[in-house]
Design a protein around this motif. Structure first.
Motif, PDB file in Angstrom:
ATOM      1  N   ASP A   1       2.400 -48.981  28.425  1.00 51.34           N
ATOM      2  CA  ASP A   1       2.562 -48.683  26.989  1.00 51.34           C
ATOM      3  C   ASP A   1       1.790 -49.665  26.113  1.00 51.34           C
ATOM      4  OD1 ASP A   1       4.342 -46.674  27.561  1.00 51.34           O
ATOM      5  OD2 ASP A   1       6.138 -47.864  27.176  1.00 51.34           O
TER       6      ASP A   1
ATOM      7  N   ASP B   1       1.249 -50.081  16.390  1.00 56.06           N
ATOM      8  CA  ASP B   1       0.750 -49.082  17.333  1.00 56.06           C
ATOM      9  C   ASP B   1      -0.728 -48.821  17.023  1.00 56.06           C
ATOM     10  OD1 ASP B   1       0.459 -47.011  19.133  1.00 56.06           O
ATOM     11  OD2 ASP B   1       1.426 -45.522  17.836  1.00 56.06           O
ATOM     12  N   SER B   2      -1.540 -48.645  18.066  1.00 51.94           N
ATOM     13  CA  SER B   2      -2.962 -48.377  17.799  1.00 51.94           C
ATOM     14  C   SER B   2      -3.423 -47.021  18.324  1.00 51.94           C
ATOM     15  CB  SER B   2      -3.831 -49.478  18.429  1.00 51.94           C
ATOM     16  OG  SER B   2      -3.818 -49.367  19.836  1.00 51.94           O
ATOM     17  N   ASN B   3      -2.565 -46.322  19.089  1.00 50.74           N
ATOM     18  CA  ASN B   3      -3.029 -45.055  19.658  1.00 50.74           C
ATOM     19  C   ASN B   3      -2.096 -43.880  19.389  1.00 50.74           C
ATOM     20  OD1 ASN B   3      -0.948 -45.817  21.252  1.00 50.74           O
ATOM     21  ND2 ASN B   3      -2.011 -45.582  23.216  1.00 50.74           N
TER      22      ASN B   3
ATOM     23  N   ASP C   1       1.042 -43.294  19.956  1.00 47.77           N
ATOM     24  CA  ASP C   1       2.151 -42.893  20.836  1.00 47.77           C
ATOM     25  C   ASP C   1       3.500 -43.411  20.325  1.00 47.77           C
ATOM     26  OD1 ASP C   1       2.052 -45.557  21.420  1.00 47.77           O
ATOM     27  OD2 ASP C   1       1.778 -45.325  23.589  1.00 47.77           O
TER      28      ASP C   1
ATOM     29  N   ILE D   1       4.446 -46.475  19.951  1.00 51.36           N
ATOM     30  CA  ILE D   1       4.846 -47.750  20.559  1.00 51.36           C
ATOM     31  C   ILE D   1       3.781 -48.794  20.240  1.00 51.36           C
ATOM     32  CG2 ILE D   1       5.319 -48.925  22.749  1.00 51.36           C
ATOM     33  CD1 ILE D   1       6.165 -46.202  23.879  1.00 51.36           C
ATOM     34  N   GLY D   2       4.204 -49.914  19.728  1.00 50.96           N
ATOM     35  CA  GLY D   2       3.266 -51.006  19.442  1.00 50.96           C
ATOM     36  C   GLY D   2       2.542 -51.413  20.716  1.00 50.96           C
ATOM     37  N   ASP D   3       1.373 -52.021  20.565  1.00 53.15           N
ATOM     38  CA  ASP D   3       0.581 -52.345  21.757  1.00 53.15           C
ATOM     39  C   ASP D   3      -0.328 -53.548  21.501  1.00 53.15           C
ATOM     40  OD1 ASP D   3      -1.528 -51.146  20.251  1.00 53.15           O
ATOM     41  OD2 ASP D   3      -0.817 -49.176  20.931  1.00 53.15           O
TER      42      ASP D   3
HETATM   43 CA    CA Z   1       0.709 -47.517  21.340  1.00 49.20          CA
END
Ligand code: CA
Ligand code: GLC
Length: 562
Positions: free
Chosen positions: A77, A24-26, A28, A30-32
Protein backbone atom coordinates in the motif's frame (compact mmCIF):
# COMPACT_ATOMS: atom_id res chain seq x y z
CA UNK A 1 25.30 21.04 38.36
CA UNK A 2 27.37 19.20 35.75
CA UNK A 3 26.90 20.60 32.28
CA UNK A 4 24.48 18.63 30.11
CA UNK A 5 26.15 16.49 27.44
CA UNK A 6 25.31 17.94 24.06
CA UNK A 7 23.73 15.80 21.32
CA UNK A 8 22.03 16.61 18.03
CA UNK A 9 18.88 14.78 19.02
CA UNK A 10 18.56 16.90 22.16
CA UNK A 11 18.48 20.01 19.97
CA UNK A 12 16.05 18.59 17.40
CA UNK A 13 12.29 18.79 16.91
CA UNK A 14 10.69 15.59 15.63
CA UNK A 15 7.66 15.28 13.36
CA UNK A 16 5.72 12.03 13.47
CA UNK A 17 4.10 10.80 10.27
CA UNK A 18 1.39 8.15 10.25
CA UNK A 19 1.92 7.17 6.60
CA UNK A 20 -1.53 5.73 6.05
CA UNK A 21 -3.12 9.09 6.78
CA UNK A 22 -0.58 11.62 5.53
CA UNK A 23 -0.80 11.92 1.74
CA UNK A 24 -2.14 9.56 -0.88
CA UNK A 25 -0.47 9.82 -4.29
CA UNK A 26 -2.28 7.22 -6.40
CA UNK A 27 -5.94 7.57 -5.51
CA UNK A 28 -6.34 4.30 -3.59
CA UNK A 29 -7.36 6.23 -0.46
CA UNK A 30 -4.25 5.21 1.49
CA UNK A 31 -1.32 7.50 2.21
CA UNK A 32 1.99 6.34 0.78
CA UNK A 33 5.73 7.01 0.53
CA UNK A 34 5.60 9.08 -2.69
CA UNK A 35 2.97 11.20 -0.92
CA UNK A 36 5.36 11.85 1.96
CA UNK A 37 8.20 12.70 -0.43
CA UNK A 38 5.94 15.22 -2.11
CA UNK A 39 5.33 16.96 1.20
CA UNK A 40 8.97 17.33 2.28
CA UNK A 41 8.96 21.05 1.31
CA UNK A 42 6.04 21.57 3.71
CA UNK A 43 8.02 19.97 6.54
CA UNK A 44 11.08 21.97 5.58
CA UNK A 45 9.00 25.11 5.84
CA UNK A 46 7.74 24.10 9.27
CA UNK A 47 11.38 23.67 10.23
CA UNK A 48 11.43 20.23 11.85
CA UNK A 49 14.75 18.38 12.02
CA UNK A 50 13.59 14.78 11.99
CA UNK A 51 10.73 12.68 10.66
CA UNK A 52 9.63 9.62 12.60
CA UNK A 53 7.74 7.28 10.29
CA UNK A 54 5.20 4.95 11.85
CA UNK A 55 5.77 1.44 10.40
CA UNK A 56 6.04 1.13 6.63
CA UNK A 57 7.13 -2.49 6.48
CA UNK A 58 5.25 -5.34 4.83
CA UNK A 59 2.22 -6.09 6.94
CA UNK A 60 -1.25 -7.62 6.66
CA UNK A 61 -2.46 -4.49 8.49
CA UNK A 62 -4.27 -6.01 11.39
CA UNK A 63 -2.91 -3.11 13.48
CA UNK A 64 -2.05 -0.73 10.64
CA UNK A 65 1.53 -1.87 10.19
CA UNK A 66 2.37 -2.57 13.84
CA UNK A 67 2.09 -6.22 12.80
CA UNK A 68 5.07 -6.81 10.53
CA UNK A 69 5.39 -9.82 8.22
CA UNK A 70 8.73 -8.79 6.66
CA UNK A 71 11.07 -6.26 8.24
CA UNK A 72 13.07 -5.80 5.05
CA UNK A 73 10.21 -5.10 2.65
CA UNK A 74 7.86 -2.15 2.21
CA UNK A 75 4.09 -2.53 2.59
CA UNK A 76 2.55 -2.69 -0.88
CA UNK A 77 0.00 0.00 0.00
CA UNK A 78 2.87 2.36 0.75
CA UNK A 79 5.04 1.71 -2.31
CA UNK A 80 8.37 0.04 -2.96
CA UNK A 81 11.88 0.01 -1.52
CA UNK A 82 12.83 2.37 -4.35
CA UNK A 83 10.16 4.78 -3.09
CA UNK A 84 11.68 4.51 0.37
CA UNK A 85 15.17 5.23 -0.95
CA UNK A 86 13.82 8.29 -2.76
CA UNK A 87 12.12 9.52 0.40
CA UNK A 88 15.28 9.05 2.46
CA UNK A 89 17.37 10.87 -0.12
CA UNK A 90 14.88 13.72 -0.52
CA UNK A 91 14.60 14.18 3.24
CA UNK A 92 18.36 14.17 3.68
CA UNK A 93 18.82 16.67 0.87
CA UNK A 94 16.37 18.93 2.70
CA UNK A 95 18.41 18.54 5.89
CA UNK A 96 15.77 16.36 7.55
CA UNK A 97 16.71 13.12 9.25
CA UNK A 98 14.57 9.98 9.19
CA UNK A 99 13.77 7.75 12.14
CA UNK A 100 12.10 4.36 11.67
CA UNK A 101 9.59 2.63 13.89
CA UNK A 102 11.04 -0.60 15.27
CA UNK A 103 8.38 -3.12 16.23
CA UNK A 104 10.19 -6.08 17.76
CA UNK A 105 8.14 -7.03 20.79
CA UNK A 106 6.01 -8.99 18.33
CA UNK A 107 5.68 -9.77 14.63
CA UNK A 108 2.68 -10.51 12.48
CA UNK A 109 1.40 -14.10 12.58
CA UNK A 110 2.10 -13.96 8.83
CA UNK A 111 5.83 -13.44 9.39
CA UNK A 112 7.91 -16.36 8.02
CA UNK A 113 9.29 -16.99 11.54
CA UNK A 114 5.81 -17.53 12.95
CA UNK A 115 4.63 -19.58 9.99
CA UNK A 116 7.54 -21.93 10.76
CA UNK A 117 7.11 -21.71 14.50
CA UNK A 118 3.56 -22.94 14.54
CA UNK A 119 4.30 -25.96 12.31
CA UNK A 120 5.60 -28.27 15.01
CA UNK A 121 6.96 -28.28 18.53
CA UNK A 122 10.39 -29.18 17.18
CA UNK A 123 10.57 -26.65 14.38
CA UNK A 124 13.83 -24.61 14.55
CA UNK A 125 11.70 -21.46 14.88
CA UNK A 126 9.47 -22.85 17.65
CA UNK A 127 11.31 -20.88 20.34
CA UNK A 128 11.16 -17.63 18.41
CA UNK A 129 7.76 -17.20 20.09
CA UNK A 130 6.27 -17.96 23.48
CA UNK A 131 4.35 -21.25 23.49
CA UNK A 132 2.76 -22.81 26.58
CA UNK A 133 0.51 -25.68 27.48
CA UNK A 134 -3.01 -24.84 28.55
CA UNK A 135 -4.17 -25.03 32.15
CA UNK A 136 -7.19 -27.31 32.67
CA UNK A 137 -8.13 -26.97 29.03
CA UNK A 138 -7.96 -23.18 29.22
CA UNK A 139 -5.39 -20.44 28.66
CA UNK A 140 -2.03 -20.84 30.47
CA UNK A 141 -2.89 -17.85 32.72
CA UNK A 142 -5.46 -15.10 33.16
CA UNK A 143 -3.73 -12.35 31.18
CA UNK A 144 -5.89 -10.09 29.05
CA UNK A 145 -4.41 -8.68 25.84
CA UNK A 146 -4.21 -4.90 25.47
CA UNK A 147 -6.70 -5.27 22.64
CA UNK A 148 -9.33 -7.15 24.75
CA UNK A 149 -9.84 -10.88 25.26
CA UNK A 150 -7.27 -13.46 26.37
CA UNK A 151 -3.58 -12.79 25.67
CA UNK A 152 -3.17 -16.44 24.61
CA UNK A 153 -4.33 -18.03 21.40
CA UNK A 154 -4.82 -21.77 21.09
CA UNK A 155 -3.21 -23.38 18.06
CA UNK A 156 -4.65 -26.81 17.29
CA UNK A 157 -1.75 -27.93 15.07
CA UNK A 158 0.52 -28.37 18.09
CA UNK A 159 -2.03 -28.25 20.90
CA UNK A 160 -0.41 -25.27 22.62
CA UNK A 161 -1.12 -21.58 23.19
CA UNK A 162 1.02 -18.66 22.01
CA UNK A 163 1.29 -15.34 23.80
CA UNK A 164 0.07 -12.13 22.15
CA UNK A 165 0.05 -9.04 24.37
CA UNK A 166 -1.75 -7.23 21.54
CA UNK A 167 -3.98 -8.78 18.86
CA UNK A 168 -3.90 -12.49 18.11
CA UNK A 169 -2.28 -11.58 14.82
CA UNK A 170 0.65 -10.09 16.80
CA UNK A 171 2.44 -13.02 18.48
CA UNK A 172 5.13 -11.93 20.99
CA UNK A 173 8.74 -12.73 20.15
CA UNK A 174 10.74 -14.70 22.69
CA UNK A 175 13.68 -12.46 23.56
CA UNK A 176 15.11 -15.13 25.87
CA UNK A 177 16.18 -16.87 22.66
CA UNK A 178 19.59 -15.57 21.51
CA UNK A 179 18.61 -16.37 17.91
CA UNK A 180 15.75 -13.87 18.14
CA UNK A 181 18.12 -11.20 19.39
CA UNK A 182 20.63 -12.01 16.64
CA UNK A 183 17.93 -11.77 13.98
CA UNK A 184 16.58 -8.47 15.32
CA UNK A 185 20.02 -6.91 15.64
CA UNK A 186 20.97 -8.00 12.10
CA UNK A 187 17.80 -6.42 10.76
CA UNK A 188 18.48 -3.18 12.64
CA UNK A 189 22.02 -3.06 11.28
CA UNK A 190 20.64 -3.55 7.78
CA UNK A 191 18.47 -0.44 8.16
CA UNK A 192 21.30 1.55 9.72
CA UNK A 193 23.52 0.68 6.76
CA UNK A 194 20.82 2.13 4.52
CA UNK A 195 21.48 5.43 6.25
CA UNK A 196 18.50 5.93 8.54
CA UNK A 197 18.98 8.16 11.57
CA UNK A 198 17.37 6.32 14.43
CA UNK A 199 14.61 4.18 15.85
CA UNK A 200 11.43 4.79 17.75
CA UNK A 201 11.01 1.47 19.55
CA UNK A 202 7.49 0.17 19.88
CA UNK A 203 6.52 -1.07 23.38
CA UNK A 204 10.18 -1.82 24.00
CA UNK A 205 9.60 -1.95 27.76
CA UNK A 206 7.73 -5.23 27.17
CA UNK A 207 10.36 -7.43 25.55
CA UNK A 208 11.31 -9.27 28.74
CA UNK A 209 8.54 -11.29 30.35
CA UNK A 210 8.39 -12.74 33.85
CA UNK A 211 9.35 -16.32 32.97
CA UNK A 212 7.06 -17.82 35.60
CA UNK A 213 4.07 -16.33 33.72
CA UNK A 214 1.97 -15.85 36.88
CA UNK A 215 -1.66 -14.72 36.88
CA UNK A 216 -2.05 -10.94 36.86
CA UNK A 217 -4.10 -8.85 39.31
CA UNK A 218 -7.81 -9.19 38.56
CA UNK A 219 -9.44 -6.43 36.52
CA UNK A 220 -13.05 -5.22 36.45
CA UNK A 221 -13.74 -7.29 33.33
CA UNK A 222 -12.70 -10.57 34.98
CA UNK A 223 -9.33 -10.94 33.24
CA UNK A 224 -5.89 -10.48 34.80
CA UNK A 225 -3.68 -7.45 34.14
CA UNK A 226 -0.53 -8.57 32.37
CA UNK A 227 1.32 -5.27 32.76
CA UNK A 228 3.14 -6.10 36.02
CA UNK A 229 4.55 -9.25 34.40
CA UNK A 230 5.49 -7.92 30.97
CA UNK A 231 6.47 -4.26 31.47
CA UNK A 232 10.02 -3.43 32.62
CA UNK A 233 10.70 -7.16 32.97
CA UNK A 234 13.73 -8.81 34.57
CA UNK A 235 16.06 -8.74 31.55
CA UNK A 236 14.88 -5.68 29.62
CA UNK A 237 17.93 -3.56 30.51
CA UNK A 238 20.30 -6.40 29.72
CA UNK A 239 18.69 -6.78 26.27
CA UNK A 240 18.85 -3.06 25.54
CA UNK A 241 22.48 -2.87 26.60
CA UNK A 242 23.21 -5.76 24.27
CA UNK A 243 21.32 -3.97 21.47
CA UNK A 244 23.28 -0.82 22.20
CA UNK A 245 26.58 -2.64 22.22
CA UNK A 246 25.92 -4.61 19.06
CA UNK A 247 24.02 -2.05 16.95
CA UNK A 248 23.22 1.40 18.30
CA UNK A 249 26.69 2.37 19.49
CA UNK A 250 28.07 1.88 15.97
CA UNK A 251 25.97 4.72 14.56
CA UNK A 252 24.95 8.25 15.54
CA UNK A 253 21.25 7.63 16.15
CA UNK A 254 18.22 9.12 17.80
CA UNK A 255 16.63 6.40 19.91
CA UNK A 256 13.37 6.69 21.78
CA UNK A 257 11.70 3.80 23.53
CA UNK A 258 7.95 3.63 23.88
CA UNK A 259 7.83 2.56 27.49
CA UNK A 260 4.38 1.51 28.65
CA UNK A 261 4.30 1.36 32.43
CA UNK A 262 7.62 3.15 32.85
CA UNK A 263 8.39 4.74 36.20
CA UNK A 264 10.89 7.51 36.76
CA UNK A 265 13.37 5.06 38.24
CA UNK A 266 13.06 2.80 35.22
CA UNK A 267 13.34 5.76 32.84
CA UNK A 268 16.64 6.71 34.47
CA UNK A 269 17.93 3.32 33.39
CA UNK A 270 16.49 3.25 29.85
CA UNK A 271 17.54 6.81 29.04
CA UNK A 272 20.68 6.86 31.17
CA UNK A 273 23.01 9.69 30.31
CA UNK A 274 26.03 7.46 29.77
CA UNK A 275 24.30 6.40 26.52
CA UNK A 276 24.48 2.66 27.21
CA UNK A 277 20.79 2.05 26.46
CA UNK A 278 18.47 4.55 24.74
CA UNK A 279 18.43 8.30 24.21
CA UNK A 280 15.00 8.85 25.76
CA UNK A 281 11.66 7.19 26.44
CA UNK A 282 8.01 8.04 25.97
CA UNK A 283 6.21 7.88 29.30
CA UNK A 284 2.42 7.84 29.49
CA UNK A 285 1.42 9.28 32.81
CA UNK A 286 0.40 12.71 31.57
CA UNK A 287 -1.77 11.43 28.72
CA UNK A 288 -3.50 8.71 30.77
CA UNK A 289 -7.19 9.59 30.57
CA UNK A 290 -8.00 11.41 33.77
CA UNK A 291 -4.65 10.04 34.87
CA UNK A 292 -6.15 6.72 35.85
CA UNK A 293 -8.94 8.24 37.91
CA UNK A 294 -12.50 7.59 36.93
CA UNK A 295 -12.24 5.83 33.58
CA UNK A 296 -15.21 3.62 32.78
CA UNK A 297 -13.26 0.53 31.86
CA UNK A 298 -9.60 0.24 30.88
CA UNK A 299 -8.66 3.37 28.93
CA UNK A 300 -12.28 4.13 28.02
CA UNK A 301 -13.39 7.36 29.57
CA UNK A 302 -15.48 10.43 28.84
CA UNK A 303 -13.40 12.65 31.11
CA UNK A 304 -10.49 14.90 30.32
CA UNK A 305 -7.25 15.42 32.23
CA UNK A 306 -7.13 18.39 34.57
CA UNK A 307 -4.23 20.82 34.29
CA UNK A 308 -3.03 20.53 37.92
CA UNK A 309 -2.69 16.75 37.48
CA UNK A 310 -0.91 17.10 34.15
CA UNK A 311 1.38 19.76 35.62
CA UNK A 312 2.28 17.67 38.66
CA UNK A 313 3.25 14.77 36.41
CA UNK A 314 5.23 16.78 33.86
CA UNK A 315 7.03 18.77 36.56
CA UNK A 316 7.97 15.58 38.34
CA UNK A 317 9.48 14.16 35.14
CA UNK A 318 11.33 17.41 34.51
CA UNK A 319 12.83 17.60 37.98
CA UNK A 320 13.65 13.95 38.48
CA UNK A 321 15.37 13.34 35.17
CA UNK A 322 17.47 16.51 35.42
CA UNK A 323 21.10 15.61 34.79
CA UNK A 324 20.31 11.87 34.88
CA UNK A 325 18.27 11.12 31.78
CA UNK A 326 16.68 12.98 28.88
CA UNK A 327 12.93 13.66 28.51
CA UNK A 328 10.79 13.36 25.42
CA UNK A 329 7.99 15.93 25.15
CA UNK A 330 4.68 15.08 23.50
CA UNK A 331 0.93 15.52 23.80
CA UNK A 332 -0.16 13.91 20.54
CA UNK A 333 0.66 10.73 18.68
CA UNK A 334 -1.16 8.10 16.63
CA UNK A 335 -2.49 6.38 19.77
CA UNK A 336 -3.82 9.49 21.51
CA UNK A 337 -6.80 11.75 20.92
CA UNK A 338 -5.99 15.17 19.48
CA UNK A 339 -4.40 17.34 22.17
CA UNK A 340 -6.39 20.46 21.41
CA UNK A 341 -9.56 18.43 22.08
CA UNK A 342 -8.15 16.60 25.11
CA UNK A 343 -6.18 19.27 26.97
CA UNK A 344 -7.27 22.45 25.20
CA UNK A 345 -10.53 23.72 23.79
CA UNK A 346 -11.53 22.77 20.25
CA UNK A 347 -14.52 25.14 19.98
CA UNK A 348 -14.11 27.62 17.10
CA UNK A 349 -13.66 30.46 19.57
CA UNK A 350 -10.70 28.99 21.45
CA UNK A 351 -9.17 26.33 19.23
CA UNK A 352 -6.27 28.33 17.83
CA UNK A 353 -5.43 30.13 21.06
CA UNK A 354 -5.54 27.00 23.17
CA UNK A 355 -3.53 24.97 20.62
CA UNK A 356 -0.81 27.65 20.70
CA UNK A 357 -0.90 27.73 24.49
CA UNK A 358 -0.42 23.96 24.73
CA UNK A 359 2.41 24.06 22.22
CA UNK A 360 4.15 26.78 24.23
CA UNK A 361 3.75 24.88 27.47
CA UNK A 362 5.29 21.76 25.95
CA UNK A 363 8.00 23.17 23.69
CA UNK A 364 9.46 25.41 26.39
CA UNK A 365 10.13 22.42 28.66
CA UNK A 366 13.40 20.54 28.75
CA UNK A 367 13.51 17.54 26.42
CA UNK A 368 13.04 16.69 22.75
CA UNK A 369 9.63 17.80 21.42
CA UNK A 370 7.53 15.63 19.12
CA UNK A 371 4.86 17.05 16.81
CA UNK A 372 2.28 14.65 15.43
CA UNK A 373 1.03 15.31 11.89
CA UNK A 374 -1.75 17.89 11.90
CA UNK A 375 -0.97 19.06 15.42
CA UNK A 376 0.70 22.09 13.82
CA UNK A 377 -2.69 22.87 12.22
CA UNK A 378 -4.59 22.47 15.47
CA UNK A 379 -6.44 19.44 14.04
CA UNK A 380 -9.18 18.21 16.38
CA UNK A 381 -10.91 14.99 17.37
CA UNK A 382 -13.58 13.81 14.96
CA UNK A 383 -17.09 12.48 15.66
CA UNK A 384 -17.91 8.79 15.40
CA UNK A 385 -21.63 8.18 14.98
CA UNK A 386 -21.47 4.41 15.18
CA UNK A 387 -18.96 1.57 15.32
CA UNK A 388 -19.11 1.48 11.53
CA UNK A 389 -17.23 4.79 11.45
CA UNK A 390 -14.23 3.20 13.22
CA UNK A 391 -11.32 1.26 11.78
CA UNK A 392 -9.03 0.63 14.75
CA UNK A 393 -9.05 -2.92 16.11
CA UNK A 394 -8.61 -1.59 19.65
CA UNK A 395 -11.96 0.21 19.29
CA UNK A 396 -13.67 -2.65 17.49
CA UNK A 397 -12.52 -5.31 19.98
CA UNK A 398 -13.38 -3.17 23.01
CA UNK A 399 -16.87 -2.55 21.61
CA UNK A 400 -17.45 -6.26 21.06
CA UNK A 401 -16.24 -7.17 24.51
CA UNK A 402 -17.70 -4.41 26.68
CA UNK A 403 -20.82 -3.44 24.73
CA UNK A 404 -21.89 -6.61 22.92
CA UNK A 405 -20.69 -9.47 25.11
CA UNK A 406 -20.29 -8.25 28.67
CA UNK A 407 -22.87 -5.45 28.38
CA UNK A 408 -20.82 -3.36 30.80
CA UNK A 409 -21.12 -0.18 28.72
CA UNK A 410 -24.02 1.15 26.66
CA UNK A 411 -23.44 1.92 22.98
CA UNK A 412 -24.10 5.62 23.66
CA UNK A 413 -21.49 5.78 26.43
CA UNK A 414 -18.97 3.85 24.40
CA UNK A 415 -19.40 6.27 21.50
CA UNK A 416 -18.82 9.17 23.87
CA UNK A 417 -15.67 7.41 25.05
CA UNK A 418 -14.58 6.93 21.44
CA UNK A 419 -15.18 10.59 20.70
CA UNK A 420 -13.00 11.43 23.69
CA UNK A 421 -10.06 9.01 23.53
CA UNK A 422 -10.24 6.65 20.53
CA UNK A 423 -7.05 6.31 18.51
CA UNK A 424 -8.86 6.90 15.22
CA UNK A 425 -9.25 10.56 16.28
CA UNK A 426 -5.58 11.00 15.48
CA UNK A 427 -5.70 8.88 12.36
CA UNK A 428 -8.19 10.80 10.25
CA UNK A 429 -6.45 12.00 7.08
CA UNK A 430 -4.15 15.00 7.13
CA UNK A 431 -6.08 18.12 6.13
CA UNK A 432 -4.15 19.72 3.31
CA UNK A 433 -6.74 21.99 1.71
CA UNK A 434 -10.47 22.69 1.32
CA UNK A 435 -10.94 20.49 -1.77
CA UNK A 436 -12.72 17.11 -1.60
CA UNK A 437 -11.26 14.81 1.05
CA UNK A 438 -9.03 17.64 2.23
CA UNK A 439 -6.58 17.07 -0.61
CA UNK A 440 -5.53 13.82 1.03
CA UNK A 441 -6.76 11.59 -1.77
CA UNK A 442 -8.60 11.62 -5.11
CA UNK A 443 -10.23 8.35 -4.11
CA UNK A 444 -12.16 7.24 -1.04
CA UNK A 445 -10.09 7.68 2.13
CA UNK A 446 -9.58 4.53 4.23
CA UNK A 447 -10.88 6.50 7.24
CA UNK A 448 -13.23 9.45 6.81
CA UNK A 449 -11.78 12.94 6.77
CA UNK A 450 -12.77 15.14 9.71
CA UNK A 451 -15.64 17.31 8.37
CA UNK A 452 -13.96 20.45 9.72
CA UNK A 453 -11.29 20.29 6.96
CA UNK A 454 -12.91 23.15 5.05
CA UNK A 455 -11.69 25.58 7.70
CA UNK A 456 -8.86 23.65 9.33
CA UNK A 457 -6.29 22.82 6.67
CA UNK A 458 -2.68 23.46 5.71
CA UNK A 459 -3.45 25.71 2.77
CA UNK A 460 -5.51 28.05 4.94
CA UNK A 461 -2.88 27.96 7.69
CA UNK A 462 -0.10 28.86 5.29
CA UNK A 463 -2.04 31.94 4.15
CA UNK A 464 -2.69 33.17 7.68
CA UNK A 465 0.31 34.72 9.45
CA UNK A 466 -1.47 34.14 12.78
CA UNK A 467 -1.99 30.42 12.26
CA UNK A 468 -0.89 27.63 14.55
CA UNK A 469 1.44 26.52 11.73
CA UNK A 470 3.52 29.70 11.96
CA UNK A 471 3.40 29.55 15.73
CA UNK A 472 4.94 26.05 15.70
CA UNK A 473 7.45 27.28 13.12
CA UNK A 474 8.44 30.03 15.54
CA UNK A 475 8.70 27.65 18.50
CA UNK A 476 11.05 25.47 16.44
CA UNK A 477 13.16 28.46 15.38
CA UNK A 478 13.43 29.64 18.97
CA UNK A 479 14.64 26.22 20.09
CA UNK A 480 17.32 26.33 17.42
CA UNK A 481 18.36 29.86 18.35
CA UNK A 482 18.33 29.80 22.16
CA UNK A 483 20.42 27.18 23.97
CA UNK A 484 18.48 27.91 27.18
CA UNK A 485 15.41 26.26 25.59
CA UNK A 486 17.38 23.08 24.96
CA UNK A 487 19.77 22.93 27.87
CA UNK A 488 18.45 25.25 30.59
CA UNK A 489 17.50 23.68 33.91
CA UNK A 490 13.81 23.59 34.85
CA UNK A 491 12.21 25.28 37.83
CA UNK A 492 8.47 24.91 38.56
CA UNK A 493 6.64 28.12 39.49
CA UNK A 494 3.17 28.86 40.91
CA UNK A 495 2.67 25.18 41.63
CA UNK A 496 -0.56 25.80 43.53
CA UNK A 497 -2.21 27.95 40.88
CA UNK A 498 -5.41 26.24 39.68
CA UNK A 499 -5.33 27.82 36.19
CA UNK A 500 -1.78 28.84 35.31
CA UNK A 501 0.97 26.39 34.43
CA UNK A 502 4.19 28.34 34.94
CA UNK A 503 7.86 27.49 35.08
CA UNK A 504 11.30 28.96 34.54
CA UNK A 505 14.39 27.74 32.74
CA UNK A 506 17.90 28.80 33.70
CA UNK A 507 21.17 28.84 31.81
CA UNK A 508 24.22 30.92 32.75
CA UNK A 509 22.92 34.46 33.38
CA UNK A 510 19.66 33.93 31.52
CA UNK A 511 16.20 33.15 32.82
CA UNK A 512 13.22 32.14 30.72
CA UNK A 513 9.83 32.54 32.37
CA UNK A 514 6.86 30.72 30.87
CA UNK A 515 3.23 31.19 31.91
CA UNK A 516 0.28 29.41 30.33
CA UNK A 517 -3.36 29.95 31.20
CA UNK A 518 -5.17 26.64 30.65
CA UNK A 519 -8.65 28.20 31.01
CA UNK A 520 -11.05 30.28 28.92
CA UNK A 521 -11.17 32.97 31.64
CA UNK A 522 -8.92 35.88 32.37
CA UNK A 523 -6.94 34.95 35.49
CA UNK A 524 -4.67 36.92 37.82
CA UNK A 525 -0.95 36.43 37.25
CA UNK A 526 1.88 38.72 38.31
CA UNK A 527 4.76 36.57 37.14
CA UNK A 528 6.04 39.13 34.66
CA UNK A 529 5.36 42.25 36.74
CA UNK A 530 8.29 44.64 36.90
CA UNK A 531 10.54 42.49 34.72
CA UNK A 532 12.57 43.99 31.88
CA UNK A 533 13.07 41.42 29.19
CA UNK A 534 12.28 40.16 25.75
CA UNK A 535 9.00 38.38 25.01
CA UNK A 536 10.22 35.53 22.82
CA UNK A 537 6.76 34.28 21.91
CA UNK A 538 3.14 34.73 22.89
CA UNK A 539 -0.27 33.96 21.42
CA UNK A 540 -1.46 37.50 22.26
CA UNK A 541 0.01 40.73 20.96
CA UNK A 542 -0.97 42.83 23.97
CA UNK A 543 -0.31 41.74 27.52
CA UNK A 544 -1.90 42.88 30.76
CA UNK A 545 0.31 43.62 33.73
CA UNK A 546 -1.47 41.60 36.38
CA UNK A 547 -3.39 38.90 34.55
CA UNK A 548 -3.31 36.37 31.75
CA UNK A 549 -6.06 36.52 29.13
CA UNK A 550 -8.01 33.35 28.16
CA UNK A 551 -5.55 30.64 27.05
CA UNK A 552 -2.75 33.20 27.02
CA UNK A 553 0.79 31.88 26.86
CA UNK A 554 3.81 34.11 27.27
CA UNK A 555 7.54 33.48 27.33
CA UNK A 556 9.89 36.13 28.66
CA UNK A 557 13.69 36.05 28.52
CA UNK A 558 15.66 38.13 31.02
CA UNK A 559 19.39 38.48 31.58
CA UNK A 560 21.07 39.24 34.89
CA UNK A 561 23.89 41.72 34.78
CA UNK A 562 27.11 39.87 35.46
CA1 CA B 1 -1.87 5.41 -1.99
C1 GLC C 1 2.32 0.68 20.35
C2 GLC C 1 1.90 1.43 19.12
C3 GLC C 1 0.47 1.11 18.85
C4 GLC C 1 0.36 -0.36 18.60
C5 GLC C 1 0.95 -1.18 19.74
C6 GLC C 1 1.17 -2.60 19.34
O1 GLC C 1 1.65 1.07 21.48
O2 GLC C 1 2.14 2.81 19.29
O3 GLC C 1 -0.04 1.84 17.77
O4 GLC C 1 -0.99 -0.72 18.44
O5 GLC C 1 2.20 -0.69 20.14
O6 GLC C 1 2.19 -2.68 18.39
Amino acid sequence: MAEEQKAWWKEAVIYQIYPRSFQDSNGDGIGDLPGITRRIPYLKKLGVDVIWLSPIYQSPNDDNGYDISDYRAIMKDFGTMADFDTLLKTAHEAGIKLVMDLVVNHTSDEHAWFIESRKSRTNPYRDFYIWKDGRDGKEPNNWESYFSGPAWQYDAATDQYYLHCFSKKQPDLNWENTKVRDAVFDMMTWWCEKGIDGFRMDVISMISKDQSFPDGPLKADGYGDLSPHVCNGPRVHEYLQEMNDRVLSHYDLLTVGEAAGVTIDEAKKYARSDGKELGMVFQFEHVGPENGKGSIIDKWTTGKPQMPDVRAILNKWQLELEGKAWNSLYLDNHDQPRCVSMFGNDSPEWRVLSAKMLATCLHMQKGTPYIYQGEELGMTNTTFHSLADCQDLEEINAWHQYVDEQKKVTPETMLTCFNTVARDNARTPMQWDASDNAGFTDGTPWLAVNPNYKTINAEAALKDPDSTFYYYQKLIRLRHAYPIIVYGTFEPLLEEDPCVYAFARHLDNETLRVACNWTDKEVPCTLFEGLEGETLISNYEQHKADCLQPYEARVLLTRDAR
